[in-house]
Design a protein around this motif. Sequence first.
Motif, PDB file in Angstrom:
ATOM      1  N   GLY A  13       0.822  -1.208   0.000  1.00  0.00           N
ATOM      2  CA  GLY A  13       0.000   0.000   0.000  1.00  0.00           C
ATOM      3  C   GLY A  13       0.855   1.256   0.000  1.00  0.00           C
ATOM      4  O   GLY A  13       0.654   2.167  -0.809  1.00  0.00           O
ATOM      5  N   GLU A  34       9.356   2.730   7.608  1.00  0.00           N
ATOM      6  CA  GLU A  34       9.036   1.300   7.502  1.00  0.00           C
ATOM      7  C   GLU A  34       9.792   0.531   8.587  1.00  0.00           C
ATOM      8  O   GLU A  34      10.993   0.680   8.744  1.00  0.00           O
ATOM      9  CB  GLU A  34       9.388   0.794   6.103  1.00  0.00           C
ATOM     10  CG  GLU A  34       9.440  -0.715   5.931  1.00  0.00           C
ATOM     11  CD  GLU A  34       8.163  -1.468   6.324  1.00  0.00           C
ATOM     12  OE1 GLU A  34       7.062  -1.044   5.941  1.00  0.00           O
ATOM     13  OE2 GLU A  34       8.289  -2.489   7.054  1.00  0.00           O
ATOM     14  N   ARG A  43       3.616 -10.138  -0.541  1.00  0.00           N
ATOM     15  CA  ARG A  43       3.318 -11.183   0.446  1.00  0.00           C
ATOM     16  C   ARG A  43       2.661 -12.462  -0.084  1.00  0.00           C
ATOM     17  O   ARG A  43       2.936 -13.547   0.447  1.00  0.00           O
ATOM     18  CB  ARG A  43       2.459 -10.610   1.582  1.00  0.00           C
ATOM     19  CG  ARG A  43       3.249  -9.713   2.497  1.00  0.00           C
ATOM     20  CD  ARG A  43       2.439  -9.022   3.572  1.00  0.00           C
ATOM     21  NE  ARG A  43       3.065  -7.729   3.810  1.00  0.00           N
ATOM     22  CZ  ARG A  43       4.108  -7.545   4.609  1.00  0.00           C
ATOM     23  NH1 ARG A  43       4.621  -8.533   5.289  1.00  0.00           N
ATOM     24  NH2 ARG A  43       4.659  -6.341   4.727  1.00  0.00           N
ATOM     25  N   LYS A  48       2.836 -19.532  -0.735  1.00  0.00           N
ATOM     26  CA  LYS A  48       2.779 -20.339  -1.967  1.00  0.00           C
ATOM     27  C   LYS A  48       4.204 -20.637  -2.434  1.00  0.00           C
ATOM     28  O   LYS A  48       4.887 -21.472  -1.835  1.00  0.00           O
ATOM     29  CB  LYS A  48       1.964 -19.572  -3.030  1.00  0.00           C
ATOM     30  CG  LYS A  48       0.593 -19.091  -2.504  1.00  0.00           C
ATOM     31  CD  LYS A  48      -0.152 -18.246  -3.532  1.00  0.00           C
ATOM     32  CE  LYS A  48      -1.457 -17.676  -2.996  1.00  0.00           C
ATOM     33  NZ  LYS A  48      -1.288 -16.487  -2.147  1.00  0.00           N
ATOM     34  N   ALA A  82       7.085   3.581  13.690  1.00  0.00           N
ATOM     35  CA  ALA A  82       6.332   4.752  14.114  1.00  0.00           C
ATOM     36  C   ALA A  82       5.644   4.378  15.423  1.00  0.00           C
ATOM     37  O   ALA A  82       5.060   3.304  15.526  1.00  0.00           O
ATOM     38  CB  ALA A  82       5.309   5.124  13.061  1.00  0.00           C
ATOM     39  N   ARG A 129       3.383 -13.833   8.096  1.00  0.00           N
ATOM     40  CA  ARG A 129       3.038 -12.518   7.564  1.00  0.00           C
ATOM     41  C   ARG A 129       4.242 -11.889   6.848  1.00  0.00           C
ATOM     42  O   ARG A 129       4.101 -11.238   5.843  1.00  0.00           O
ATOM     43  CB  ARG A 129       2.588 -11.585   8.711  1.00  0.00           C
ATOM     44  CG  ARG A 129       2.188 -10.187   8.277  1.00  0.00           C
ATOM     45  CD  ARG A 129       0.802 -10.173   7.667  1.00  0.00           C
ATOM     46  NE  ARG A 129       0.502  -8.909   7.023  1.00  0.00           N
ATOM     47  CZ  ARG A 129      -0.656  -8.632   6.429  1.00  0.00           C
ATOM     48  NH1 ARG A 129      -1.619  -9.536   6.433  1.00  0.00           N
ATOM     49  NH2 ARG A 129      -0.852  -7.479   5.845  1.00  0.00           N
ATOM     50  N   ASP A 281      -4.815  -2.933   4.135  1.00  0.00           N
ATOM     51  CA  ASP A 281      -5.421  -3.760   5.184  1.00  0.00           C
ATOM     52  C   ASP A 281      -5.864  -2.934   6.396  1.00  0.00           C
ATOM     53  O   ASP A 281      -6.651  -3.408   7.214  1.00  0.00           O
ATOM     54  CB  ASP A 281      -4.411  -4.809   5.681  1.00  0.00           C
ATOM     55  CG  ASP A 281      -4.195  -5.951   4.699  1.00  0.00           C
ATOM     56  OD1 ASP A 281      -4.687  -5.848   3.557  1.00  0.00           O
ATOM     57  OD2 ASP A 281      -3.538  -6.938   5.081  1.00  0.00           O
ATOM     58  N   TRP A 299      -4.858  -8.130  -1.709  1.00  0.00           N
ATOM     59  CA  TRP A 299      -3.763  -7.537  -2.449  1.00  0.00           C
ATOM     60  C   TRP A 299      -4.253  -6.397  -3.343  1.00  0.00           C
ATOM     61  O   TRP A 299      -3.696  -5.305  -3.344  1.00  0.00           O
ATOM     62  CB  TRP A 299      -3.136  -8.648  -3.292  1.00  0.00           C
ATOM     63  CG  TRP A 299      -1.889  -8.336  -4.006  1.00  0.00           C
ATOM     64  CD1 TRP A 299      -0.619  -8.522  -3.538  1.00  0.00           C
ATOM     65  CD2 TRP A 299      -1.760  -7.807  -5.334  1.00  0.00           C
ATOM     66  NE1 TRP A 299       0.283  -8.149  -4.505  1.00  0.00           N
ATOM     67  CE2 TRP A 299      -0.394  -7.711  -5.607  1.00  0.00           C
ATOM     68  CE3 TRP A 299      -2.677  -7.415  -6.307  1.00  0.00           C
ATOM     69  CZ2 TRP A 299       0.092  -7.233  -6.823  1.00  0.00           C
ATOM     70  CZ3 TRP A 299      -2.199  -6.930  -7.513  1.00  0.00           C
ATOM     71  CH2 TRP A 299      -0.827  -6.847  -7.757  1.00  0.00           C
ATOM     72  N   TRP A 333      -7.857 -13.507  -4.661  1.00  0.00           N
ATOM     73  CA  TRP A 333      -7.621 -14.870  -5.146  1.00  0.00           C
ATOM     74  C   TRP A 333      -6.908 -15.676  -4.084  1.00  0.00           C
ATOM     75  O   TRP A 333      -6.258 -15.133  -3.196  1.00  0.00           O
ATOM     76  CB  TRP A 333      -6.787 -14.860  -6.429  1.00  0.00           C
ATOM     77  CG  TRP A 333      -5.306 -14.764  -6.193  1.00  0.00           C
ATOM     78  CD1 TRP A 333      -4.429 -15.808  -6.154  1.00  0.00           C
ATOM     79  CD2 TRP A 333      -4.525 -13.590  -5.963  1.00  0.00           C
ATOM     80  NE1 TRP A 333      -3.156 -15.346  -5.908  1.00  0.00           N
ATOM     81  CE2 TRP A 333      -3.184 -13.992  -5.788  1.00  0.00           C
ATOM     82  CE3 TRP A 333      -4.832 -12.219  -5.875  1.00  0.00           C
ATOM     83  CZ2 TRP A 333      -2.155 -13.092  -5.531  1.00  0.00           C
ATOM     84  CZ3 TRP A 333      -3.797 -11.325  -5.615  1.00  0.00           C
ATOM     85  CH2 TRP A 333      -2.484 -11.761  -5.451  1.00  0.00           C
TER      86      TRP A 333
END
Lengths: 412, 64
Positions: A13, A34, A43, A48, A82, A129, A281, A299, A333
């Motif tokens: 995002g 970050e 992610r 997968k 943060a 995650r 999210d 996503w 998906w």
Amino acid sequence: MLGTVAIVGGSLGGLTAAETLRSEGFGGRIIVIEAESVTPYDRPPLSKQVLAGDWEPDRIVLPAARPERLAELDLEWKTGHAVGLDLADRMVGLGDGQRVGFDGLILATGATPRVLPGMGDLSGVHVLRTLQDCLVLRAELDASPSRVVVIGAGFIGSEVAATCRARGLSVTLVEALATPLERVLGSALGTVLADLHRDHGVDLRLGVGFAGFETSGEGGDQRVTGVRLSDGSLVPCDVVVVGIGVTPNTGWLAGSGLDLNDGVVVDDRLRAAPGVVAVGDLARWPSARFGGSMRVEHWENAIQSAEHAARTLMVAPESGAGGEAYDPVPWFWSDQYDRKIQLAGTCRPDDAIEIVEGSLDERRFVALFGREDRVVGVLGMNRPRHVMQLRVLVEEGEAWDAGLARARALVS
Amino acid sequence: MRVVVDFDLCESNAVCMGIAPEVFEVRDDDFLYILDEHPPEELRPKIEEAVRRCPKQAISIAED
Ligand SMILES: Cc1cc2nc3c(=O)[nH]c(=O)nc-3n(C[C@H](O)[C@H](O)[C@H](O)COP(=O)(O)OP(=O)(O)OC[C@H]3O[C@@H](n4cnc5c(N)ncnc54)[C@H](O)[C@@H]3O)c2cc1C
Ligand code: SF4
């Protein structure tokens, strides 16, 4: 004037928002804060291809984070957490005491997996995650554990179970509900997913809860040896993956004055406050299309909302005016075994469900979901094309009967 | 402009088809077909959107 934009959270995002600001002509400073110190990555492959061992981490670097693109974007990158937001002074506080001033602020801190009591530092118990989570888990799978227990048959848990089976590992999948994803898909479609797991050799335990971990070792050096379930059974295992959902990362915003309620509550332009937007999210927006408020962990929504929010900031950095409402038909998906599941729109177990093409037995179908006489969702299993074609029915809020007729004509 | 798809990456999820059906089509065999490799310039914004939205980063635009 929008001189400096701070972006908190530099993943899908956050970086999409940065790209959009630049492509819309924003020439000011962009400061990205970050917490993770690795190159930002995508992610979905973590449950997968990367977990399977088919891909190495260099294949999942986000396009915006490739060196040449990053240089073009001209971002000031700060690695750190943060920890606070001061709306009056327009400052973000970092864990190391730094303060970052902004004119516009993009909140993109995503979500964190929920944990189970007793997980603590117990070795062998994982959530999934981050890339780090994935690589630690993968290393344990490489060591050929006797059995993997996956707790939670949601999308992530189901994908992890599928990936472990593809690696030839014994898997027990534990789900408290009567079928996987029952609260989303209802029991008929949930049964299809349950059978899919069973046919791939998963020991599926439905309708039972987690009761506790069995461990060996002392003090800080404990390792999981099994999982106790609410029906009294014990499943011996070396590895546990917990996939019981996520919580949006709003903790650092407590006390900031922003409206926090399972996410950052934003208006229909994705604004949390003047000059402050939230995406991905993290964001909970009001949806006129579906009624009530929505927050999704998809996503595509991370990208779409970030593009939208960046434009909102540029159109009307301070004022309440301008911009378009954000009211998408979400799309998601999930890949499990040889099946591709896709969902456009929303669905609930009490919705009307109609299979418009294919059949549940073949595990190749498209289903329409209806609520209050409108088409609200399209779910496909190995029918990607049809999901995309029928998404328009949800976009238009087509009436149920007319929608069914149109759907049958479109897919035939 | 030439539309290039890396078919080793593409997983036929039809996102691109949803955005630019003039150019991308996933057929009944579940493969993606490029209907127009050299689409007209006015489709560029849509194709750029498809490039961004492709979950597999399989689409690129080559300038000819
Ligand atoms: C294993 C896995 C598989 C998935 N598979 C699919 C799939 O198949 N299909 C699908 O549609 N979606 C899938 N998703 C969901 C999708 O990846 C997410 O919806 C998407 O990543 C959300 O992007 P985001 O930028 O909002 O949040 P995130 O990607 O979570 O990014 C948030 C960033 O903020 C940082 N951050 C958090 N707190 C702070 C702080 N206080 N200070 C600074 N930085 C902070 C974090 O380190 C992180 O980098 C999957 C997710 C996971 C984990
Ligand atoms: S969006 Fe990407 S992965 Fe999906 S069909 Fe198009 S090229 Fe293939």
